[in-house]
Write a protein that holds these residues in place. Structure first.
Motif, PDB file in Angstrom:
ATOM      1  N   SER A  69       0.845  -1.197   0.000  1.00 19.82           N
ATOM      2  CA  SER A  69       0.000   0.000   0.000  1.00 19.82           C
ATOM      3  C   SER A  69       0.879   1.244   0.000  1.00 19.82           C
ATOM      4  O   SER A  69       2.019   1.219   0.458  1.00 19.82           O
ATOM      5  N   GLN A  77     -10.343   4.182   4.400  1.00 22.66           N
ATOM      6  CA  GLN A  77      -9.043   3.899   3.800  1.00 22.66           C
ATOM      7  C   GLN A  77      -9.199   3.796   2.291  1.00 22.66           C
ATOM      8  O   GLN A  77     -10.178   3.229   1.798  1.00 22.66           O
ATOM      9  N   THR A  86      -4.297   5.648   3.839  1.00 17.05           N
ATOM     10  CA  THR A  86      -4.170   5.359   2.413  1.00 17.05           C
ATOM     11  C   THR A  86      -5.077   6.290   1.622  1.00 17.05           C
ATOM     12  O   THR A  86      -6.275   6.381   1.914  1.00 17.05           O
ATOM     13  N   SER A 140      -3.900   0.594  -2.703  1.00 20.98           N
ATOM     14  CA  SER A 140      -3.554  -0.623  -1.984  1.00 20.98           C
ATOM     15  C   SER A 140      -3.896  -1.830  -2.834  1.00 20.98           C
ATOM     16  O   SER A 140      -4.609  -1.722  -3.836  1.00 20.98           O
TER      17      SER A 140
END
Length: 373
Positions: free
Chosen positions: A19, A126, A92, A130
């Motif tokens: 990620s 998030q 992320t 990723s």
């Protein structure tokens, strides 16, 4: 002898994944690649885990990297203040995803593992830079059949942002848009290129404002008139045209001071801006005072312009699988196509951020996640 029927064991549980994350807010140097990001977990019955094949970047990713909206987003992440410390890191980024469903919650009946899907993940969750991402089933839609994952990843966030502004806030749709005069300010970016195609699909007359080097692209997407904002005073250029029924403002700033004068008065004409101080107010003033200030601002502006015979509205991105279903139909029918500025590999995410940061993109910056080494 037939083998005994037993429990089917799933593959060895994953605990980490590759990620791109940030551990603090700042400029491009805060981006960090890790192979040890916590693997997403299904917490609610309506969630799915998607293996990311492609993602893309949006201006909100640049803003979030710098800390924009952190106050509001942290409140959304933990509304009851159950966590002892406010720590959203590692975080992320990335909102768009096109990929394949890997696992479904017990309440998900619309999707199954192996389905090709696309989605725009809300900014309080998030993100998609990723290997895997978790999403609510009502945020996900089947990917348009005619698009590759790279092409599909260019559309969800900008598509839903434009859909929110034009349809859910602005009230435009297939049945009422024919013949209406629509002005799109900032027509060559991600939201702008989608909006031009959407209102043309609904049979509107579109006037698009962009720079001269983007005019060919915008005309190709269907714009009837293209105005180069660099070729002279934009306000004066637009005043020479017939009045408009609808204005979508992707630019903000000083345009709001004069753009509403270009609307037809007392006819239901509407101005919708995507540039609002909502998150800035909460960052500066805190949640309560920021929301109060925002309410006062939008309320006073709405009343002021209503008294002049036009409607003033703010619009925001809204995650919606059902809206993506409708967008997918338009894509598969050939009425909307993705506009991609450049594709980067997963290892080039910092370079992709710099590209986006440079501005003047013609469409979207896409990340080929599945090609990672």
């Amino acid at each position: 002898r037939a083998p005994a029927r037993g429990f089917r064991a799933s593959p060895r549980a994953r605990t980490a994944m590759p990620s791109w994350v940030i551990d603090r807010y700042g400029s491009n140097e805060v981006l960090r690649f890790t192979r040890d990001m916590v693997f997403p977990i299904i917490h609610f019955p309506n969630e799915v885990i998607i293996r990311v094949h492609a993602a893309s970047l949006n201006p909100i990713d640049l803003s979030m990297r710098s800390g924009y909206g952190a106050t509001a987003l942290n409140m959304k992440r933990d509304p009851l203040k159950l966590k002892t410390t406010e720590n959203e890191f590692p975080l992320t980024l990335g909102r768009d995803v096109s990929g394949v469903v890997m696992e479904c919650g017990l309440g998900v009946s619309y999707f199954k593992p192996g389905d090709e899907v696309w989605a725009a993940i809300p900014p309080w969750k998030q993100g998609t830079l990723s290997e895997f991402v978790v999403a609510s089933g009502n945020e996900v839609s089947f990917k348009p059949k005619c698009l590759s994952h790279l092409e599909a990843a260019a559309l969800p966030y900008v598509g839903l942002t434009a859909w929110s502004a034009l349809n859910q806030v602005g009230g435009l749709n297939q049945s009422n848009c024919s013949g209406k005069r629509v002005l799109i300010l900032g027509a060559s970016g991600g939201v702008g290129t989608f909006a031009v195609q959407l209102v043309k699909a609904w049979d509107a007359h579109v006037t698009a404002v962009c720079s001269h080097d983007a005019s060919t692209l915008v005309k190709k997407l269907g714009a009837d008139d293209v105005i180069d904002y660099k070729s002279g005073n934009l306000e004066e250029q637009l005043k020479t045209l017939p009045l408009f029924d609808f204005i979508l403002d992707n630019v903000g700033g000083s345009t709001e001071k004069w753009a509403l004068d270009l609307l037809k008065k007392w006819s239901g004409a509407t101005y919708v801006t995507l540039v609002t101080p909502f998150l800035i107010n909460m960052d500066k003033l805190g949640v309560a005072d920021g929301m109060l200030q925002t309410g006062v601002t939008v309320g006073s502006k709405t009343l002021k312009h209503l008294l002049k015979g036009v409607h003033y509205r703010w619009a925001f991105f809204m995650p919606s699988g059902p809206s993506l279903d409708e967008i997918a139909e338009l894509v598969d029918s050939g009425k909307i196509q993705p506009v991609i500025d450049e594709v980067f590999s997963f290892s080039e995410v910092p370079k992709a951020f710099l590209k986006l940061q440079g501005g003047h993109a013609r469409g979207k910056t896409v990340i080929n996640v599945i090609s990672r080494q």
